[in-house]
Design a protein around this motif. Structure first.
Motif, mmCIF file in Angstrom:
data_model
loop_
_atom_site.group_PDB
_atom_site.id
_atom_site.type_symbol
_atom_site.label_atom_id
_atom_site.label_comp_id
_atom_site.label_asym_id
_atom_site.label_seq_id
_atom_site.Cartn_x
_atom_site.Cartn_y
_atom_site.Cartn_z
ATOM 1 N N TRP A 59 63.154 2.182 68.030
ATOM 2 C CA TRP A 59 61.716 1.941 68.207
ATOM 3 C C TRP A 59 61.032 3.193 68.753
ATOM 4 C CZ3 TRP A 59 59.839 -1.784 65.617
ATOM 5 C CH2 TRP A 59 60.469 -3.026 65.496
ATOM 6 N N TRP A 60 61.684 3.852 69.722
ATOM 7 C CA TRP A 60 61.080 5.052 70.286
ATOM 8 C C TRP A 60 61.024 6.187 69.265
ATOM 9 C CZ3 TRP A 60 58.024 5.268 74.224
ATOM 10 C CH2 TRP A 60 58.109 4.292 75.216
ATOM 11 N N ALA A 61 62.035 6.288 68.414
ATOM 12 C CA ALA A 61 62.002 7.329 67.380
ATOM 13 C C ALA A 61 60.808 7.131 66.455
ATOM 14 C CB ALA A 61 63.304 7.312 66.583
ATOM 15 N N LEU A 62 60.539 5.891 66.054
ATOM 16 C CA LEU A 62 59.385 5.627 65.192
ATOM 17 C C LEU A 62 58.075 5.929 65.907
ATOM 18 C CD1 LEU A 62 60.483 2.333 63.392
ATOM 19 C CD2 LEU A 62 60.369 4.638 62.424
ATOM 20 N N THR A 63 58.032 5.668 67.206
ATOM 21 C CA THR A 63 56.830 5.983 67.978
ATOM 22 C C THR A 63 56.560 7.486 67.962
ATOM 23 O OG1 THR A 63 57.130 4.061 69.411
ATOM 24 C CG2 THR A 63 55.766 5.854 70.272
ATOM 25 N N TRP A 64 57.609 8.282 68.091
ATOM 26 C CA TRP A 64 57.391 9.735 68.129
ATOM 27 C C TRP A 64 57.094 10.305 66.755
ATOM 28 C CZ3 TRP A 64 55.593 9.704 72.341
ATOM 29 C CH2 TRP A 64 56.210 9.166 73.455
ATOM 30 N N ILE A 65 57.568 9.670 65.691
ATOM 31 C CA ILE A 65 57.121 10.101 64.367
ATOM 32 C C ILE A 65 55.631 9.813 64.196
ATOM 33 C CG2 ILE A 65 57.340 9.682 61.884
ATOM 34 C CD1 ILE A 65 60.318 9.255 62.303
ATOM 35 N N MET A 79 62.209 15.121 68.562
ATOM 36 C CA MET A 79 62.765 14.033 69.365
ATOM 37 C C MET A 79 63.239 12.894 68.470
ATOM 38 S SD MET A 79 63.611 12.813 72.300
ATOM 39 C CE MET A 79 62.751 13.770 73.563
ATOM 40 N N ALA A 80 62.479 12.582 67.439
ATOM 41 C CA ALA A 80 62.897 11.529 66.513
ATOM 42 C C ALA A 80 64.222 11.883 65.845
ATOM 43 C CB ALA A 80 61.811 11.281 65.474
ATOM 44 N N VAL A 81 64.406 13.148 65.491
ATOM 45 C CA VAL A 81 65.668 13.588 64.893
ATOM 46 C C VAL A 81 66.803 13.434 65.907
ATOM 47 C CG1 VAL A 81 66.933 15.597 64.020
ATOM 48 C CG2 VAL A 81 64.597 15.136 63.234
ATOM 49 N N THR A 82 66.561 13.825 67.150
ATOM 50 C CA THR A 82 67.579 13.683 68.198
ATOM 51 C C THR A 82 68.010 12.232 68.345
ATOM 52 O OG1 THR A 82 66.748 15.617 69.403
ATOM 53 C CG2 THR A 82 68.028 14.009 70.662
ATOM 54 N N ILE A 83 67.041 11.327 68.352
ATOM 55 C CA ILE A 83 67.362 9.903 68.480
ATOM 56 C C ILE A 83 68.135 9.420 67.251
ATOM 57 C CG2 ILE A 83 66.385 7.587 68.667
ATOM 58 C CD1 ILE A 83 63.995 8.900 70.165
ATOM 59 N N ASP A 85 51.390 11.572 74.998
ATOM 60 C CA ASP A 85 52.059 12.747 75.542
ATOM 61 C C ASP A 85 52.529 12.510 76.968
ATOM 62 O OD1 ASP A 85 52.774 15.516 74.752
ATOM 63 O OD2 ASP A 85 51.664 16.003 76.585
ATOM 64 N N ASN A 86 51.762 11.762 77.738
ATOM 65 C CA ASN A 86 52.164 11.428 79.104
ATOM 66 C C ASN A 86 53.490 10.682 79.102
ATOM 67 O OD1 ASN A 86 51.621 11.162 82.013
ATOM 68 N ND2 ASN A 86 51.282 8.989 81.569
ATOM 69 N N THR A 87 53.626 9.719 78.203
ATOM 70 C CA THR A 87 54.878 8.970 78.111
ATOM 71 C C THR A 87 56.013 9.862 77.649
ATOM 72 O OG1 THR A 87 53.682 6.918 77.663
ATOM 73 C CG2 THR A 87 56.000 6.990 77.012
ATOM 74 N N TRP A 112 60.609 -2.080 78.059
ATOM 75 C CA TRP A 112 60.898 -0.747 77.547
ATOM 76 C C TRP A 112 60.657 -0.658 76.042
ATOM 77 C CZ3 TRP A 112 60.808 4.015 78.606
ATOM 78 C CH2 TRP A 112 61.576 4.968 77.948
ATOM 79 N N TRP A 113 61.381 -1.447 75.242
ATOM 80 C CA TRP A 113 61.187 -1.337 73.794
ATOM 81 C C TRP A 113 59.792 -1.813 73.411
ATOM 82 C CZ3 TRP A 113 60.096 -4.702 69.790
ATOM 83 C CH2 TRP A 113 60.144 -6.079 70.072
ATOM 84 N N ASN A 114 59.283 -2.832 74.117
ATOM 85 C CA ASN A 114 57.933 -3.320 73.828
ATOM 86 C C ASN A 114 56.896 -2.238 74.073
ATOM 87 O OD1 ASN A 114 59.747 -5.487 75.040
ATOM 88 N ND2 ASN A 114 58.254 -6.745 73.948
ATOM 89 N N SER A 115 57.146 -1.377 75.063
ATOM 90 C CA SER A 115 56.219 -0.278 75.320
ATOM 91 C C SER A 115 56.192 0.695 74.149
ATOM 92 C CB SER A 115 56.622 0.461 76.601
ATOM 93 O OG SER A 115 56.369 -0.324 77.748
ATOM 94 N N ALA A 116 57.357 0.939 73.553
ATOM 95 C CA ALA A 116 57.396 1.815 72.383
ATOM 96 C C ALA A 116 56.561 1.234 71.259
ATOM 97 C CB ALA A 116 58.841 2.010 71.924
ATOM 98 N N VAL A 117 56.718 -0.058 71.002
ATOM 99 C CA VAL A 117 55.976 -0.698 69.914
ATOM 100 C C VAL A 117 54.473 -0.696 70.211
ATOM 101 C CG1 VAL A 117 55.631 -2.860 68.667
ATOM 102 C CG2 VAL A 117 57.939 -2.087 69.206
ATOM 103 N N ALA A 118 54.101 -0.962 71.474
ATOM 104 C CA ALA A 118 52.684 -0.956 71.831
ATOM 105 C C ALA A 118 52.081 0.440 71.639
ATOM 106 C CB ALA A 118 52.497 -1.429 73.267
ATOM 107 N N LEU A 119 52.807 1.476 72.046
ATOM 108 C CA LEU A 119 52.300 2.838 71.870
ATOM 109 C C LEU A 119 52.209 3.221 70.395
ATOM 110 C CD1 LEU A 119 54.081 4.634 74.822
ATOM 111 C CD2 LEU A 119 51.616 4.353 74.541
#
Length: 627
Positions: A129-135, A149-153, A95-97, A68-75
């Motif tokens: 990690w996901w917040a940084l991905t969405w930024i 979404m990053a703000v929400t996280i 966008d799919n993710t 899960w977190w690794n997927s955020a970093v890869a994206l």
């Protein structure tokens, strides 16, 4: 979330790399640091590696399987690639993710933990990690939904800051550990939000508060290296492993906060952290970034495989900001070593300096890709040319009596301003006594900018003489266009008269026809959970009259056989619910009824109870034939 990641390994072995520490020479933006690949070549290398990484993306669940977190970093790494090169082919995947995975999910569907919605969970660092991905996605698209979404996280994470140990964000919802990664992420996240939200003061205050806490917490030791976390009972550094990603995040968080404030003291600390990482006793023995778990006799887990790429992402930020020749030279050296130690299929391994065993999977690919991205100039070249071979590692079980033919495809990709054509001269070569047709071809590509590289293919036929000894043989293609664009690629043909390999090794890869979302965590380990599977292909010689395979496997497996890779017959199945390897055994399966017209046979392994997530695991495979 990374469980016990700092509590099982010893401190990093002292290295030998030395970089002088002193005054920092500043180069003009875009200047050549000396030692890196030229811009077109660096861009082409990053494109080849990014395409390999994205071949592992699973579009239905919209992630990279099993992490899960690794997927955020890869994206986010893919976002870095698109931002750095101008290539926009993978925006759809981001966008799919976002759309598929922003909801609530039970434990085990996308993560070991339940997902609470909006990419949050009990693992606070995972959420960050996901917040940084969405930024990163916002920076690429300017679509406000990603920044929102990053703000929400960030608001979710903010609730896990308290006064224990003088401040800091907890690593987990149970509030058991305060550590470097969670707080390095917090500073970077809040500073990035400030730098993108007009008139913000709230997130800037959080970033400054976080930086003051991090630098005063004792996590940065006397050598300028970042230890993993605090002992909660004493609020003192636990002096445990200096992981590369913690060092990188400290550098990256200081840089983003400096952009927000222009406080020169921040850059002074950042330089201290950077110099500590690369001097003797730091994180780069012999000048190549190395994780402590890469030492002989140790192994890196799936989390640790990705740490160095995170360091390299923020090191790229450092070189972009300072233009320091020493930092640029270090960056170029990482990229060169990563590229020189790739395999024939363009896969990038855990050990950037090479050596065996060099574990390869999508995590190591994403990590090493960050080193290649960093080598692309901040102002990327518009023109580039790359080439790859398909299949990259074909297997030939050659006949002793007659020549064998293999079909390959050279695939070219190019970028250039719309209206410009790239005419590439393609030259193929093979070992002495072999023939490759055509040896030379000319291909014209018509790019329309950088966003979607233009493509062209050249079909090749390779003739392998009868009696060729077993071994690995390169077929090389070099594509050139004028004096400035050139790229060389290879296919590595394995000539073999026997099949015998452990899974999770380089010896397995030429036989692995389709990884199918399966995973490998090291030697003697390939498994297929849920809807994942993996397929091996055995191209037996034309005179084959019988064949069999022996598989050592366990847990909840299904084994199927086929003569064409499309029509499958179940030949073995575990019908019991077994999760503890207690059924591990060798099974011999007759492949004779499943030989295709060309005498090829396929074997597929999958999960007999896909809803449980304990699918078939294979340790060793061998095959024999007669005829």
């Amino acid at each position: 979330m990374i469980l016990s990641r700092s509590r099982v390994l010893r401190a990093l072995t002292a290295g030998a790399a030395t970089l002088a520490v002193g005054l920092v020479p500043v180069l003009p933006a875009g200047a050549d640091p000396g030692g890196g690949a030229d811009g077109p070549t660096a861009t082409a290398r990053a494109r080849v590696a990014a395409d390999v990484l994205m071949s592992s993306y699973e579009p239905v669940k919209a992630w990279f399987p099993s992490s899960w977190w690794n997927s955020a970093v890869a994206l986010q790494t893919v976002g870095d690639y698109m931002q750095r090169t101008g290539d926009r082919r993978y925006l759809w995947h981001l966008d799919n993710t976002f759309e598929k995975d922003k909801g609530v999910f039970p434990a085990g569907y996308l993560s070991g933990d339940p997902l609470l919605g909006n990419f949050t969970s009990r693992a606070i660092d995972d959420s960050e990690w996901w917040a940084l991905t969405w930024i990163q996605a916002y920076d690429l698209t300017k679509n406000r939904k990603y920044l929102d979404m990053a703000v929400t996280i960030a608001k979710y994470v903010e609730d896990y800051w308290d006064d224990t140990c003088g401040g800091g964000v907890w690593w987990d919802a149970e509030r058991t550990y305060k550590n470097a990664v969670t707080n390095g992420l917090w500073i970077r996240l809040t500073a990035e939000l400030h730098n993108r939200i007009p008139a913000d003061r709230h997130w800037l205050g959080r970033a400054q508060q976080g930086w003051k806490w991090l630098t005063g917490s004792g996590l940065i030791n006397a050598d300028g290296l970042v230890n993993d976390g605090l002992t909660t009972s004493t609020c003192k550094s636990n002096n445990e492993t200096v992981w590369t990603y913690n060092q990188g995040l400290a550098i990256g968080s200081g840089l983003e906060l400096w952009r927000a404030t222009r406080d020169p003291r921040l850059l002074t600390t950042v330089r201290r952290l950077a110099d500590a990482a690369v001097r003797a006793g730091g994180l780069a023995p012999n000048g190549i970034l190395t994780e402590s778990c890469e030492a002989p006799g140790k192994s890196c887990d799936d989390n640790q495989k990705q740490f160095k790429g995170i360091f390299q992402r923020y090191w790229m930020d450092l070189t972009d900001t300072t233009h320091d020749r020493r930092y640029l030279a270090f960056q170029a050296r990482q990229a060169a070593s990563v590229w020189d130690n790739r395999d024939a299929a363009g896969r990038l391994g855990l050990r950037w300096s090479g050596g065996e065993p060099n574990v390869v999977d999508w995590r190591t690919q994403a990590s090493a890709l960050s080193a290649l991205i960093a080598d692309v100039p901040a102002r990327p070249p518009v023109r580039s040319l790359s080439a790859t071979m398909t299949p990259a590692q074909p297997v030939v079980m050659a006949s002793s009596a007659s020549a064998t033919k293999v079909k390959l495809t050279a695939r070219l990709q190019a970028t250039a301003p719309a209206g410009q054509r790239i005419t590439a001269d393609v030259r193929a070569s093979a070992p002495a006594g072999w023939t490759v047709t055509p040896r030379r071809a000319s291909v014209t590509l018509r790019p329309k900018g950088n966003a979607v590289p233009a493509q062209a293919e050249v079909a090749l036929e390779v003739t392998i003489p009868a009696g060729t000894a077993d071994g690995r043989y390169p077929v090389t293609v070099k594509a050139t266009s004028g004096p400035l664009l050139a790229f060389t690629t290879q296919a590595e043909i394995l000539v073999a008269r026997s099949v015998d390999f452990d899974t999770g090794t380089a010896a397995e890869l030429p036989w692995l026809h389709d990884a199918g979302g399966s995973q490998s965590n090291g030697v003697q380990n390939r498994f297929a959970d849920g809807n994942a599977y993996f397929v091996y292909r055995f191209p037996f010689p034309s005179g084959t009259t019988s064949a069999s395979t022996t598989l050592t496997l366990d847990n909840e497996y299904v084994v199927e056989a086929s003569g064409d890779g499309r029509q499958w017959t179940t030949v073995a199945r575990e019908t019991r619910h077994i999760h503890d390897s207690s059924n591990k055994a060798a099974h011999t399966i007759d492949l004779t009824p499943h030989l295709g017209p060309d005498k090829a046979a396929y074997v597929r392994i999958s999960d007999s109870f896909p809803e449980e997530g304990w699918g078939g695991r294979l340790y060793h495979l061998s095959a024999t034939y007669a005829g």
